[in-house]
Motif scaffolding. Structure first.
Motif, PDB file in Angstrom:
ATOM      1  N   ARG A 141       0.770  -1.272  -0.071  1.00  0.00           N
ATOM      2  CA  ARG A 141      -0.047   0.098  -0.175  1.00  0.00           C
ATOM      3  C   ARG A 141       0.876   1.199   0.054  1.00  0.00           C
ATOM      4  NH1 ARG A 141      -4.290  -2.022   4.763  1.00  0.00           N
ATOM      5  NH2 ARG A 141      -4.725  -4.084   3.791  1.00  0.00           N
ATOM      6  N   VAL A 142       2.054   1.132   0.360  1.00  0.00           N
ATOM      7  CA  VAL A 142       2.948   2.258   0.273  1.00  0.00           C
ATOM      8  C   VAL A 142       3.963   2.118  -0.575  1.00  0.00           C
ATOM      9  CG1 VAL A 142       2.169   2.981   2.864  1.00  0.00           C
ATOM     10  CG2 VAL A 142       4.047   1.246   2.586  1.00  0.00           C
ATOM     11  N   GLY A 143       3.936   1.182  -1.337  1.00  0.00           N
ATOM     12  CA  GLY A 143       5.255   0.842  -2.409  1.00  0.00           C
ATOM     13  C   GLY A 143       6.433   0.539  -1.782  1.00  0.00           C
ATOM     14  N   VAL A 144       6.454  -0.360  -0.632  1.00  0.00           N
ATOM     15  CA  VAL A 144       7.805  -0.970  -0.374  1.00  0.00           C
ATOM     16  C   VAL A 144       7.789  -2.283  -0.707  1.00  0.00           C
ATOM     17  CG1 VAL A 144       8.936  -1.533   1.871  1.00  0.00           C
ATOM     18  CG2 VAL A 144       7.845   0.519   1.813  1.00  0.00           C
ATOM     19  N   PRO A 145       8.651  -2.914  -1.359  1.00  0.00           N
ATOM     20  CA  PRO A 145       8.655  -4.100  -2.061  1.00  0.00           C
ATOM     21  C   PRO A 145       8.955  -5.154  -0.928  1.00  0.00           C
ATOM     22  CG  PRO A 145      10.805  -3.090  -2.365  1.00  0.00           C
ATOM     23  CD  PRO A 145       9.693  -2.062  -1.828  1.00  0.00           C
ATOM     24  N   ILE A 166      -2.382 -12.480  -2.831  1.00  0.00           N
ATOM     25  CA  ILE A 166      -1.866 -11.854  -1.507  1.00  0.00           C
ATOM     26  C   ILE A 166      -0.717 -10.677  -1.796  1.00  0.00           C
ATOM     27  CG2 ILE A 166      -0.991 -12.223   0.774  1.00  0.00           C
ATOM     28  CD1 ILE A 166      -2.193 -14.807   0.773  1.00  0.00           C
ATOM     29  N   ILE A 167       0.062 -11.113  -2.730  1.00  0.00           N
ATOM     30  CA  ILE A 167       1.139 -10.173  -2.922  1.00  0.00           C
ATOM     31  C   ILE A 167       0.874  -8.967  -3.470  1.00  0.00           C
ATOM     32  CG2 ILE A 167       3.480  -9.620  -4.091  1.00  0.00           C
ATOM     33  CD1 ILE A 167       3.979 -12.682  -2.962  1.00  0.00           C
ATOM     34  N   LEU A 168       0.045  -9.299  -4.684  1.00  0.00           N
ATOM     35  CA  LEU A 168      -0.334  -8.012  -5.576  1.00  0.00           C
ATOM     36  C   LEU A 168      -1.620  -7.349  -4.887  1.00  0.00           C
ATOM     37  CD1 LEU A 168      -0.627 -10.010  -8.852  1.00  0.00           C
ATOM     38  CD2 LEU A 168       1.269  -8.752  -7.948  1.00  0.00           C
ATOM     39  N   THR A 169      -2.460  -7.635  -4.117  1.00  0.00           N
ATOM     40  CA  THR A 169      -3.574  -6.957  -3.661  1.00  0.00           C
ATOM     41  C   THR A 169      -3.176  -6.276  -2.306  1.00  0.00           C
ATOM     42  OG1 THR A 169      -4.521  -8.573  -2.251  1.00  0.00           O
ATOM     43  CG2 THR A 169      -5.223  -8.573  -4.544  1.00  0.00           C
TER      44      THR A 169
END
Length: 260
Positions: A141-145, A166-169
């Motif tokens: 949600r905040v762009g942290v990988p 789970i990872i993409l959403t």
């Protein structure tokens, strides 16, 4: 003046090694000092024969809400200089996630286990999840990988399609779903995840250790090589601990005869 604070607490009893993240006022977010202490705790677990099973948990009702983004936003993590850069290149941000753990780990999950905290749970062989716990890749949600093994371990645990969901959403994953998809080993009542994890550790330790560790090693190896190589590895390593099987068979047949 800097004061060193233990943000990871450890305790050993009856062969169980408890590792507790101890930053409850920060929802157990991991800062660099905590990552260093977590790494040292897991190294100690690996190196100490009397420690048979490790249980990772969070103090204060939350497992871990990820890496400390306040530290990142203020640039405090970069004040460590080359030492910090060397650490994350070798060990990643959270500390132990790139370490090969030689013995079983159980994660006892209360409250939130999200972002980097979620990645820490994926290090574990088994996950005991409180019935109101919430897991997920909230860093989406905040762009942290994910850089502490999340993209590597999650598909192996629950399959590619579910992992991508789970990872993409970045959505919430609740205990019931976690159990249904194989992410959670068992669900416990709120506040009882650690106690249930201890019960599970005791069950594991009831069995002959060398055989158990050999089978565990073979399971991990099988996900990294061909079918033929995996079968060969299983056979060769199994041969090394068959002495335990012989002793176990003797005990079993002796008990069986006594019941006749």
């Amino acid at each position: 003046m800097n004061t060193f604070v233990m943000t990871v607490i450890t305790k050993e009893f009856d062969g169980i090694f408890l590792i507790g993240i101890n930053r409850p006022t920060k929802k157990n977010c991991v800062n660099h000092e905590t990552a260093v202490q977590l790494l040292e705790a897991f190294k100690s677990f690996n190196a100490t024969p009397k420690h048979k099973v490790a249980i990772l948990y969070g103090e204060g009702g939350t497992f871990c809400a990820g890496y400390d983004l306040q530290e990142v936003s203020e640039g405090r993590h970069m004040e460590k200089g080359p030492e910090f850069v060397d650490f994350i290149q070798k060990h990643r941000f959270l500390g132990p996630t790139n370490l090969k753990i030689e013995k079983p780990i159980i994660a006892a999950i209360e409250g939130y286990a999200v972002a980097g905290g979620f990645e820490l749970t994926l290090m574990a062989d088994l996950r005991v999840v409180a019935d109101d716990a919430i897991m997920g890749v909230f860093c989406r949600r905040v762009g942290v990988p994910l850089i502490d093994g999340g993209t590597v371990r999650l598909p192996k645990i629950i399959g590619l399609g579910r992992a991508l969901d789970i990872i993409l959403t970045g959505r919430d994953v609740y205990a019931k779903e976690a159990k249904e998809i194989g992410l959670a080993t068992m669900i416990s009542p709120k506040g009882q995840a650690l106690n249930k994890a201890i019960d599970l550790a005791r069950l594991i330790m009831k069995h002959p250790e060398a055989c158990m560790l050999t089978d565990r090693q073979s399971v991990f190896n099988s996900s990294q090589c061909s079918h033929d190589d995996a079968m060969g590895f299983e056979y060769e390593k199994g041969q090394e601990v068959l002495v335990e099987a012989i002793e176990g068979a003797k005990k079993f047949t002796k008990r069986s005869r006594s019941k006749l």
